[in-house]
Motif scaffolding. Structure first.
Motif, PDB file in Angstrom:
ATOM      1  N   SER A  29       0.622  -1.168  -0.098  1.00 13.37           N
ATOM      2  CA  SER A  29       0.108   0.132  -0.477  1.00 13.37           C
ATOM      3  C   SER A  29       0.766   1.239   0.400  1.00 13.37           C
ATOM      4  CB  SER A  29      -0.948   0.507   1.731  1.00 13.37           C
ATOM      5  OG  SER A  29      -0.109   0.029   2.225  1.00 13.37           O
ATOM      6  N   ASN A  30       0.156   2.388  -1.169  1.00 13.90           N
ATOM      7  CA  ASN A  30       1.172   3.630  -0.428  1.00 13.90           C
ATOM      8  C   ASN A  30       0.914   4.349   0.845  1.00 13.90           C
ATOM      9  OD1 ASN A  30       2.824   5.379  -1.616  1.00 13.90           O
ATOM     10  ND2 ASN A  30       1.252   7.199  -2.857  1.00 13.90           N
ATOM     11  N   GLU A  31       2.060   4.855   1.492  1.00 14.69           N
ATOM     12  CA  GLU A  31       1.764   5.307   2.642  1.00 14.69           C
ATOM     13  C   GLU A  31       0.275   4.829   3.586  1.00 14.69           C
ATOM     14  OE1 GLU A  31       0.615   9.187   1.955  1.00 14.69           O
ATOM     15  OE2 GLU A  31       2.726   9.634   0.280  1.00 14.69           O
ATOM     16  N   THR A  56      -4.208   3.055   8.053  1.00 11.95           N
ATOM     17  CA  THR A  56      -5.766   3.058   8.522  1.00 11.95           C
ATOM     18  C   THR A  56      -6.880   3.046   7.158  1.00 11.95           C
ATOM     19  OG1 THR A  56      -7.266   5.665   7.672  1.00 11.95           O
ATOM     20  CG2 THR A  56      -5.150   5.221   6.246  1.00 11.95           C
ATOM     21  N   VAL A  57      -8.011   2.919   7.650  1.00 15.19           N
ATOM     22  CA  VAL A  57      -9.109   2.495   6.474  1.00 15.19           C
ATOM     23  C   VAL A  57      -9.505   3.441   5.710  1.00 15.19           C
ATOM     24  CG1 VAL A  57      -9.659   0.256   7.349  1.00 15.19           C
ATOM     25  CG2 VAL A  57     -10.579   1.622   8.606  1.00 15.19           C
ATOM     26  N   GLY A  78      -6.628   3.039  14.473  1.00 12.23           N
ATOM     27  CA  GLY A  78      -7.479   3.660  15.122  1.00 12.23           C
ATOM     28  C   GLY A  78      -8.471   3.774  14.096  1.00 12.23           C
ATOM     29  N   GLY A  79      -9.171   5.164  13.847  1.00 15.06           N
ATOM     30  CA  GLY A  79     -10.145   5.473  12.362  1.00 15.06           C
ATOM     31  C   GLY A  79     -11.246   3.847  12.370  1.00 15.06           C
ATOM     32  N   LEU A  95      -8.951  -8.038  12.533  1.00 10.16           N
ATOM     33  CA  LEU A  95      -8.231  -7.007  13.052  1.00 10.16           C
ATOM     34  C   LEU A  95      -6.872  -7.983  13.551  1.00 10.16           C
ATOM     35  CD1 LEU A  95     -11.060  -4.734  13.527  1.00 10.16           C
ATOM     36  CD2 LEU A  95      -9.355  -3.973  11.587  1.00 10.16           C
ATOM     37  N   SER A  96      -7.100  -9.170  13.544  1.00 11.18           N
ATOM     38  CA  SER A  96      -5.910  -9.853  13.582  1.00 11.18           C
ATOM     39  C   SER A  96      -5.083  -9.520  13.767  1.00 11.18           C
ATOM     40  CB  SER A  96      -5.756 -10.865  13.858  1.00 11.18           C
ATOM     41  OG  SER A  96      -7.652 -11.748  14.513  1.00 11.18           O
TER      42      SER A  96
END
Length: 244
Positions: A29-31, A56-57, A78-79, A95-96
């Motif tokens: 993923s980018n950043e 983050t999602v 978080g988020g 979310l493991s």
């Protein structure tokens, strides 16, 4: 390989609206953001982004039909409030292996009324006192936490694949048709057996008729012979015929 290229490869000449399952595990993923995934994937039911470096999602697109989301082995801390907005029909969330340390981080998940299964293996939050009891209180809609229900009964193996049930319906229908054909087979065998019995009866009747005809012929021949010949017997054998 970055996430955009991976998505392009996974499409395999399909349009995004044709895709129901998308696996992007171990790409880059980018950043730490989700990229290349748009709300054009309107039929998507299963999304897996295991070990892609997410933090983050927030950039998750609107996916109304998404049922299962795999986010394990990332760096999310978080988020999660965005999930209720972007994936309102989510039933399974993994979310493991993320950086979730306290219950307040998962509290936004109570807005996901359809959520039935949550996995938090290898997250620091699992070390809290009365972790399981507190999570079930916080998220009363849950049936399974880390693969077990409130009574510590393990989730069925198939429970983790509930999202695919709809995809299996056609196969089940085909199986039902095959079973129906198998059930019908004994009836066909009974009809064949009935036909075989009729043929055997006809053969027996023909044999009986043939024997009767042979007996009649013999009697007629004997009657004709007795009129024109004198027969002498000795030791139950024919010795000679004397014609008059």
């Amino acid at each position: 390989m970055d996430m955009k290229k991976r998505i392009h490869l996974e499409l395999r000449n399909r349009t995004p609206s044709d895709v129901k399952e998308l696996v992007l595990d171990n790409c880059r993923s980018n950043e730490g953001k989700i990229e290349g995934l748009t709300d054009e994937f309107e039929e998507l039911e299963f999304l897996s982004t295991i070990n892609v470096g997410l933090t983050t999602v927030a950039h998750l697109p609107k996916l109304n039909k998404l049922k299962k989301l795999e986010l394990s082995d990332n760096r999310i801390s978080g988020g999660l409030e965005v999930l209720a907005e972007k994936c309102p029909n989510l039933t399974h969330l993994n979310l493991s292996g993320n950086k979730i340390k306290d219950l307040s981080t998962i509290e936004p998940l109570k807005e996901l009324g359809t959520l039935k299964s949550l996995d938090l293996f290898n997250c620091e939050v699992t070390n809290l006192n009365e972790y399981r009891d507190n999570v079930f209180k916080l998220l009363p809609q849950l049936t399974y936490l880390d693969g077990y229900d409130k009574d510590d009964k393990e989730a069925p193996d198939s429970d983790a694949e509930v999202y695919a049930e709809g995809l299996d319906d056609d196969e089940e229908d085909e199986d039902d048709d095959e079973e129906y054909d198998e059930d019908a087979a004994p009836g066909d065998e009974e009809e064949e057996e009935g036909e075989d019995e009729e043929e055997e009866n006809e053969e027996e009747e023909e044999e009986d008729l043939s024997e009767t005809m042979n007996c009649n012929k013999i009697l007629n021949m004997y009657a004709a012979l007795s009129k024109n010949t004198h027969v002498s017997y000795k030791n139950k054998g024919i010795k000679k015929y004397t014609c008059y």
